[in-house]
Design an enzyme around this catalytic site. Structure first.
Site, PDB file in Angstrom:
ATOM      1  CD  GLU A 210       3.096 100.096 -57.186  1.00 27.16           C
ATOM      2  OE1 GLU A 210       3.866  99.262 -56.877  1.00 27.16           O
ATOM      3  OE2 GLU A 210       3.423 100.833 -56.531  1.00 27.16           O
ATOM      4  CB  CYS A 244       2.428  92.147 -60.683  1.00 30.27           C
ATOM      5  SG  CYS A 244       2.171  92.579 -58.918  1.00 30.27           S
TER       6      CYS A 244
HETATM    7  P1  NAD Z   1      -2.011  96.745 -69.076  1.00 25.67           P
HETATM    8  O1  NAD Z   1      -1.331  97.942 -69.197  1.00 25.67           O
HETATM    9  O2  NAD Z   1      -2.413  96.886 -70.432  1.00 25.67           O
HETATM   10  O3  NAD Z   1      -3.533  97.597 -68.464  1.00 25.67           O
HETATM   11  C1  NAD Z   1      -3.633  98.360 -67.171  1.00 25.67           C
HETATM   12  C2  NAD Z   1      -4.589  99.738 -67.487  1.00 25.67           C
HETATM   13  O4  NAD Z   1      -4.180 100.508 -68.379  1.00 25.67           O
HETATM   14  C3  NAD Z   1      -6.112  98.949 -67.739  1.00 25.67           C
HETATM   15  O5  NAD Z   1      -6.929 100.240 -67.448  1.00 25.67           O
HETATM   16  C4  NAD Z   1      -5.811 100.131 -68.944  1.00 25.67           C
HETATM   17  O6  NAD Z   1      -7.448  99.417 -69.447  1.00 25.67           O
HETATM   18  C5  NAD Z   1      -5.375 100.721 -68.993  1.00 25.67           C
HETATM   19  N1  NAD Z   1      -4.544 101.585 -69.622  1.00 25.67           N
HETATM   20  C6  NAD Z   1      -4.713 100.296 -71.470  1.00 25.67           C
HETATM   21  N2  NAD Z   1      -3.964 101.208 -72.612  1.00 25.67           N
HETATM   22  C7  NAD Z   1      -3.721 102.660 -72.275  1.00 25.67           C
HETATM   23  C8  NAD Z   1      -3.521 103.289 -72.109  1.00 25.67           C
HETATM   24  N3  NAD Z   1      -2.507 103.687 -74.009  1.00 25.67           N
HETATM   25  N4  NAD Z   1      -3.418 104.950 -72.030  1.00 25.67           N
HETATM   26  C9  NAD Z   1      -4.087 104.937 -70.992  1.00 25.67           C
HETATM   27  N5  NAD Z   1      -4.625 103.913 -70.127  1.00 25.67           N
HETATM   28  C10 NAD Z   1      -4.415 102.479 -70.442  1.00 25.67           C
HETATM   29  O7  NAD Z   1      -2.049  95.888 -68.138  1.00 25.67           O
HETATM   30  P2  NAD Z   1      -2.931  95.045 -68.139  1.00 25.67           P
HETATM   31  O8  NAD Z   1      -2.467  93.969 -68.990  1.00 25.67           O
HETATM   32  O9  NAD Z   1      -3.945  95.148 -67.233  1.00 25.67           O
HETATM   33  O10 NAD Z   1      -1.721  94.124 -66.516  1.00 25.67           O
HETATM   34  C11 NAD Z   1      -1.267  93.342 -66.433  1.00 25.67           C
HETATM   35  C12 NAD Z   1       0.309  93.631 -66.496  1.00 25.67           C
HETATM   36  O11 NAD Z   1       0.421  94.804 -64.778  1.00 25.67           O
HETATM   37  C13 NAD Z   1       1.298  93.149 -66.153  1.00 25.67           C
HETATM   38  O12 NAD Z   1       2.965  93.054 -67.145  1.00 25.67           O
HETATM   39  C14 NAD Z   1       1.719  93.084 -64.679  1.00 25.67           C
HETATM   40  O13 NAD Z   1       3.205  92.563 -64.241  1.00 25.67           O
HETATM   41  C15 NAD Z   1       1.184  94.462 -63.644  1.00 25.67           C
HETATM   42  N6  NAD Z   1       0.780  94.328 -62.776  1.00 25.67           N
HETATM   43  C16 NAD Z   1       1.723  95.205 -61.712  1.00 25.67           C
HETATM   44  C17 NAD Z   1       0.624  94.873 -60.550  1.00 25.67           C
HETATM   45  C18 NAD Z   1       2.317  95.791 -59.486  1.00 25.67           C
HETATM   46  O14 NAD Z   1       1.390  96.275 -58.422  1.00 25.67           O
HETATM   47  N7  NAD Z   1       4.053  96.371 -59.750  1.00 25.67           N
HETATM   48  C19 NAD Z   1      -0.092  94.153 -60.378  1.00 25.67           C
HETATM   49  C20 NAD Z   1      -0.755  93.832 -61.060  1.00 25.67           C
HETATM   50  C21 NAD Z   1       0.234  93.815 -62.651  1.00 25.67           C
END
Ligand code: NAD
Length: 458
Positions: A210, A244
């Site tokens: 997502e 998002c």
């Molecule tokens: P992010 O990808 O930075 O982090 C998401 C999760 O992944 C966190 O728990 C983080 O600790 C973990 N993570 C980070 N780097 C990682 C790695 N290298 N390996 C494994 N895990 C890792 O995203 P964010 O900044 O927390 O959220 C914002 C993003 O999420 C935006 O792009 C937004 O559009 C998207 N989002 C999408 C939805 C949806 O339903 N499609 C909903 C909410 C947010």
């Protein structure tokens, strides 16, 4: 330090015990979860206020009620979904009965983001439990207060062999992904989504991603402008734009552009008062790194509304930017904050051209009164989901599967789609034994023409 491998083994042994397969066990788990959420409502809201300055109404609606209503919906329907579904079979296979049986996958890893840090862990968890899985949750490290509340609620509600939480950042995320799960459900950025998919590929683990993207709100010349202004301002500035599916940018017909901008500017004042920093109804930016990234975008256009900021308070006013070019940095990346760039168009056909050339967004919103134009825009090009004459609200509808496509993700959840996302739907053909046509068996001599005739006939 977490002993990840040992924890997964404990969960796998619990799964193999068969307890989670029973529908009564699953419904009981979902109801326990709901009771725990309701009992902790105030604490969840307080944590969200600490982490994001989230107004209580926004926290209740988007993080708590969305999840508890979904749990109710699942509990009402689960017995029916979990029953083997009879399907029609072709005469060629007669005598036969076909059925699809949805079964749990095993141990699910659910990784959440920071913007809806409660809902985006617990809603997938509801799907995982409904389908009869065990689950390991990893909250975002950026929302520490919410992560602590989630950990406590889960520890008080479930045995860790069934559901547990591990707190940590990207390193923990990577360490978890090095292990073998039966499904990975990831919500977050497209960049990390690619890493998740790479890691899962090593074990051939199915993934649901997502992700984000640039979701347009398109306002055509014949739209109800007052309604469009109300619904776009709401969808964009809810949670200070950190949603998002928030409209990322506004694409408006030149004929109505000024009228719409006037209405939106007025609407921002009506919602948040003359100084939105004083409003109790407006959230804060998650951290200073994101604040600085967002503040940098303000140079990409002319400020029509807002623009005020306070770095120490992580406050960025609801802002509308005009005079933005498609080539600006603001238009290359997902904004994920309270800045709405405005671009114009002067021919309906240009809209389809402009949006279809860009990476597939998570959502698309189209405002118009013309049913034929609505149909054309909704049918043109790929996007995860969307609304006609509204923003964001489609994700609250349990009957609609939710998810992205292409760069905005893959796989769908919510309602029945959540149950299916965490299940393997197994196809079984039960053959009768009273008839066995010899045509398929060797030796084949003289049988091909009979078979061709049969295929033509059936
Ligand atoms: P992010 O990808 O930075 O982090 C998401 C999760 O992944 C966190 O728990 C983080 O600790 C973990 N993570 C980070 N780097 C990682 C790695 N290298 N390996 C494994 N895990 C890792 O995203 P964010 O900044 O927390 O959220 C914002 C993003 O999420 C935006 O792009 C937004 O559009 C998207 N989002 C999408 C939805 C949806 O339903 N499609 C909903 C909410 C947010």
């Amino acid at each position: 330090m977490h002993d990840i491998a040992a924890q997964i083994t404990r969960q796998r042994v619990f799964f193999w015990s068969g307890k989670t397969h029973k529908v009564t066990f699953r419904i009981d788990a979902l109801q326990k979860l709901k009771r725990a959420i309701v009992a902790n409502e105030q604490k969840i809201c307080a944590a969200l206020a600490e982490d994001l300055g989230k107004p209580e109404l926004e926290a209740f609606v988007s993080e708590i009620a969305l999840v508890t209503r979904e749990i109710d919906f699942i509990c009402r329907n689960l017995r029916r979904w979990a029953k083997p579904q009879r399907v029609r079979t072709s005469l060629l296979n007669a005598p036969a009965r076909g059925s699809v049986r949805c079964e749990p996958l095993g141990v699910a890893l659910i990784i959440g983001p920071w913007n809806y840090p409660f809902q985006l862990l617990i809603s997938p968890l509801a799907g995982a439990l409904a389908a009869g899985n065990c689950a390991l949750l990893k909250p975002s490290e950026l929302t520490v207060h919410t992560a602590a509340v989630v950990s406590r609620i889960i520890a008080e509600t479930f045995v860790p062999e069934h559901v547990c939480v591990m707190q940590g950042g990207p390193e923990l995320g990577q360490a978890l992904l090095n292990e073998q799960f039966d499904i990975v459900f990831f919500t977050g950025s497209t960049r990390v989504g690619k890493l998740v998919m790479q890691a899962a590929a090593r074990h051939l683990t199915p993934v649901i991603l997502e992700l984000g993207g640039k979701s347009p709100a398109i306002v055509d010349a014949d739209a109800d402008l007052d309604m469009a202004a109300r619904r776009i301002v709401w969808g964009k500035f809810f949670n200070a734009g950190q949603t998002c599916v928030a409209p990322d940018y506004l694409l408006v017909h030149d004929k109505v552009k000024q009228a719409l901008l006037d209405r939106m500017t007025a609407r921002i004042s009506e919602c948040y008062g003359p100084d939105p920093q004083q409003s109790p109804d407006y959230a804060r930016i998650i951290n200073t790194a994101h604040f600085d990234r967002l503040a940098g975008y303000l140079a990409d256009g002319t400020i029509v509304a807002g623009g005020g900021m306070d770095r120490d308070a992580r406050y960025l006013a609801p802002t509308i930017l005009d005079g933005v070019s498609w080539e600006s940095s603001l238009m290359q990346e997902e904004i994920f904050g309270p800045i709405l760039p405005v671009l114009g168009f002067n021919d309906h056909d240009d809209v389809l051209e402009l949006t279809s050339r860009r990476p597939t967004p998570l959502a698309l919103y189209y405002f118009s009164q013309d049913a034929e134009k609505q149909r054309r825009v909704m049918n043109a090009g790929a996007f995860g989901g969307g609304c006609v004459n509204d923003t964001v609200i489609h994700l609250t509808e349990h009957h609609l599967p939710f998810g992205g496509v292409g760069s905005s993700g893959q796989g769908r959840y919510h309602g029945r789609a959540s149950f299916e996302a965490f299940s393997h739907c197994k196809s079984v053909l039960k053959r009768g034994t009273w008839l066995d046509l010899p045509l398929r068996y060797p030796p084949y001599a003289g049988k091909l023409n009979w078979l061709k005739a049969l295929f033509r006939w059936l």
